[in-house]
Design an enzyme around this catalytic site. Structure first.
Site, PDB file in Angstrom:
ATOM      1  N   LYS A  79       0.859  -1.186   0.000  1.00 57.88           N
ATOM      2  CA  LYS A  79       0.000   0.000   0.000  1.00 57.88           C
ATOM      3  C   LYS A  79       0.891   1.230   0.000  1.00 57.88           C
ATOM      4  CE  LYS A  79      -3.861   1.909   2.751  1.00 57.88           C
ATOM      5  NZ  LYS A  79      -4.731   1.641   3.917  1.00 57.88           N
ATOM      6  N   SER A 154      -9.564   1.443   3.134  1.00 59.78           N
ATOM      7  CA  SER A 154      -8.762   2.245   2.230  1.00 59.78           C
ATOM      8  C   SER A 154      -7.687   1.441   1.487  1.00 59.78           C
ATOM      9  CB  SER A 154      -8.079   3.363   3.020  1.00 59.78           C
ATOM     10  OG  SER A 154      -7.216   2.828   3.991  1.00 59.78           O
ATOM     11  N   SER A 178      -9.493  -1.010   7.322  1.00 59.79           N
ATOM     12  CA  SER A 178      -8.993  -0.863   5.949  1.00 59.79           C
ATOM     13  C   SER A 178      -8.276  -2.056   5.357  1.00 59.79           C
ATOM     14  CB  SER A 178      -8.075   0.348   5.864  1.00 59.79           C
ATOM     15  OG  SER A 178      -8.860   1.494   5.722  1.00 59.79           O
TER      16      SER A 178
HETATM   17  N1  GLN Z   1     -12.964   3.740   6.783  1.00 56.44           N
HETATM   18  C1  GLN Z   1     -12.256   4.095   7.963  1.00 56.44           C
HETATM   19  C2  GLN Z   1     -11.840   5.558   7.875  1.00 56.44           C
HETATM   20  O1  GLN Z   1     -12.099   6.155   6.912  1.00 56.44           O
HETATM   21  C3  GLN Z   1     -11.074   3.206   8.183  1.00 56.44           C
HETATM   22  C4  GLN Z   1      -9.915   3.545   7.332  1.00 56.44           C
HETATM   23  C5  GLN Z   1      -8.686   2.761   7.686  1.00 56.44           C
HETATM   24  O2  GLN Z   1      -8.747   1.724   8.339  1.00 56.44           O
HETATM   25  N2  GLN Z   1      -7.558   3.291   7.262  1.00 56.44           N
HETATM   26  O3  GLN Z   1     -11.269   6.100   8.756  1.00 56.44           O
END
Ligand code: GLN
Length: 483
Positions: A79, A154, A178
């Protein structure tokens, strides 16, 4: 079937005896990646030359009879918020689009030591803020199982890359789901380790008390293999924990006889898609048939959207507002041209460099931390966080693992939730409490919807009980009918 469709544990013995060359495998993966990248957009950058050079070095060292690491010759995607020395680390943001990292993250050092082949950096929501990989400066990633749908986020690029056989393994990061949610949407395995199990050194911070790096893989054994390589204490991350790393692959054959599997009634409440509900219930029955004991538990705070989503987004945004203050046009990345003075430089750089969702979160986070509102918002959220931890402590007195959905729906359509941030936040209802409590969690495929979309099931355990998670996940994987 092409080499790129195989799993790391299937490739490893062939690579070890030299029946298969690392270069041949890497070429197969890169060829498929280039052919499918335009349709999926899972990658922000691909390091063709570097990957082939690493693969050739593995082949040469094998030919010389030198000892090789556990991932020798296996392609891995990262990532794009994990720093790789000399390469771009964009975090999916305009503000870092040309940022070149001066050092390797600890997980990257581990991967290099394991002789993995680093093939490229995957797409993501900007600074990991999102649940769909649509908030990326580099355009959205598409779900390889259904191209009109999001891959989740994400870490949607990493999940899509694994699902589309564009890599063998990938790393993502999980601050509120994420790794697990995109794994669920794309039909792959995603593991979020216990907070402190994997070093965060060289992971660009979103919300430091919640962030954790985790593997995305085609099956549970591969996830175990990857965790084995990246786990461990790191003096450069003060929150990393000095505890021995168990043999994660060794536990995979232990089965679930006598294991107590908890089902929290709050995880099956209103808003949960009925097909997902049924798929998770069927998963529970399969564990029971394999000798596990099902117990009903309750998570009154941790399982309640008002508390868990509220506390998570307050804390995550507050920490993000502090972490992202460093992008000011002076030290890192983008600098707006033609500013009149320092104040104007900050203003222009941040206005032009950040996307809409990131700006929203910086503003809300700053607000929640400001003097007059601190007690009402941030402090309250921290108190709720304590109650969430207590909920899980109580639940894990009655069971060894919790089984739940990963998300309330299957992958939604691109654009469907972009205009409604609150709706987007609610996708995280089953995942965020886990980060607030620092627990490990894994998402495993649990079937498909009638329209053919992947459905994930989530297993959770007490801190540092990744072995228990992996054992149960392995049984789920082996008993899930292929459809
Ligand atoms: N969807 C969650 C957020 O927007 C989790 C994102 C993540 O785990 N990086 O914060």
């Amino acid at each position: 079937m092409g080499l790129n469709t195989l799993r790391a544990h299937e490739l490893r013995p062939r690579l070890q005896v030299g029946e298969l060359g690392a270069e041949e495998l890497t070429r197969a993966v890169l060829d498929h990646l280039s052919a499918t990248q335009p349709a999926i957009n899972a990658f922000i950058s691909v390091d063709q030359e570097g990957a082939l050079a690493q693969a050739r070095s593995v082949d040469q060292r094998r030919a010389q009879g030198q000892p090789l690491g556990p991932l020798a010759g296996i392609p891995v995607a990262l990532k794009d918020l994990i720093c790789v020395r000399g390469g771009r680390t964009t975090c999916g943001s305009r503000i870092l689009k040309d940022f070149v990292s001066p050092y390797d993250a600890t997980v990257v050092e581990h991967l290099r030591r394991a002789d993995a082949v680093l093939i490229g950096k995957t797409n993501m929501d900007e600074f990991a803020m999102g649940s769909s990989t649509e908030n990326s400066h580099f355009g959205p990633t598409r779900n390889p199982r259904a191209p009109d749908r999001v891959p989740g986020g994400s870490s949607g690029g990493s999940a899509a890359a694994v699902a589309a056989d564009q890599t063998i393994l990938a790393l993502g990061s999980d601050t509120g789901g994420s790794v697990r949610q995109p794994a669920g949407y794309c039909g792959v395995v995603g593991l979020k380790p216990t907070y402190g199990r994997v070093s965060r050194y060289g992971l660009v911070a979103y919300a430091s008390s919640l962030d954790q790096i985790g593997p995305l893989a085609k099956d549970v054994q591969d996830a175990a293999l990857m965790l084995q390589v990246i786990a461990g204490h790191d003096p450069r991350d003060a929150t990393s924990v000095d505890q021995p790393v168990p043999d994660y692959e060794a536990v995979l054959t232990q089965g679930v006889k006598g294991l107590r599997v908890g089902l929290a009634r709050e995880h099956f409440g209103p808003g949960l898609d009925s097909e997902i509900h049924q798929a998770v219930q069927r998963a529970a029955s399969r564990l029971e048939e394999e000798g596990a004991q099902l117990v009903e538990v309750s998570l009154p705070v941790a399982g309640h959207p008002d508390y868990c989503i509220g506390a998570y987004y307050l804390i995550a945004m507050a920490e993000a507002s502090a972490n992202l203050a460093r992008y000011d046009g002076v030290r890192y990345g983008y600098r707006a041209p033609g500013s009149r003075n320092l104040q104007d430089l900050y203003h222009q750089t941040r206005s032009q460099g950040f996307g809409a969702e990131v700006k929203r979160r910086i503003m809300l986070g700053t607000y929640a931390l400001s003097a007059g509102y601190y007690d009402a918002y941030y402090l309250k959220a921290q108190q709720v966080r304590t109650l969430i931890r207590r909920d899980f402590d109580q639940a894990f007195a009655a069971c060894d693992v919790l089984l739940s959905p990963v998300a309330p729906t299957t992958a939604f359509r691109l654009g469907e939730q972009l205009e409604d941030p609150l709706q987007m936040y609610l996708n995280d209802i089953y995942t965020v409490s886990v980060n607030l409590a620092g627990l490990p969690g894994i998402s495993v495929p649990a079937g498909r919807s009638t329209t053919g979309l992947p459905i994930g099931a989530q297993l959770l355990a007490a801190p540092f009980r990744e072995e228990t998670l992996l054992r149960a996940a392995q049984v789920l994987e082996q008993t899930t009918p292929l459809n």
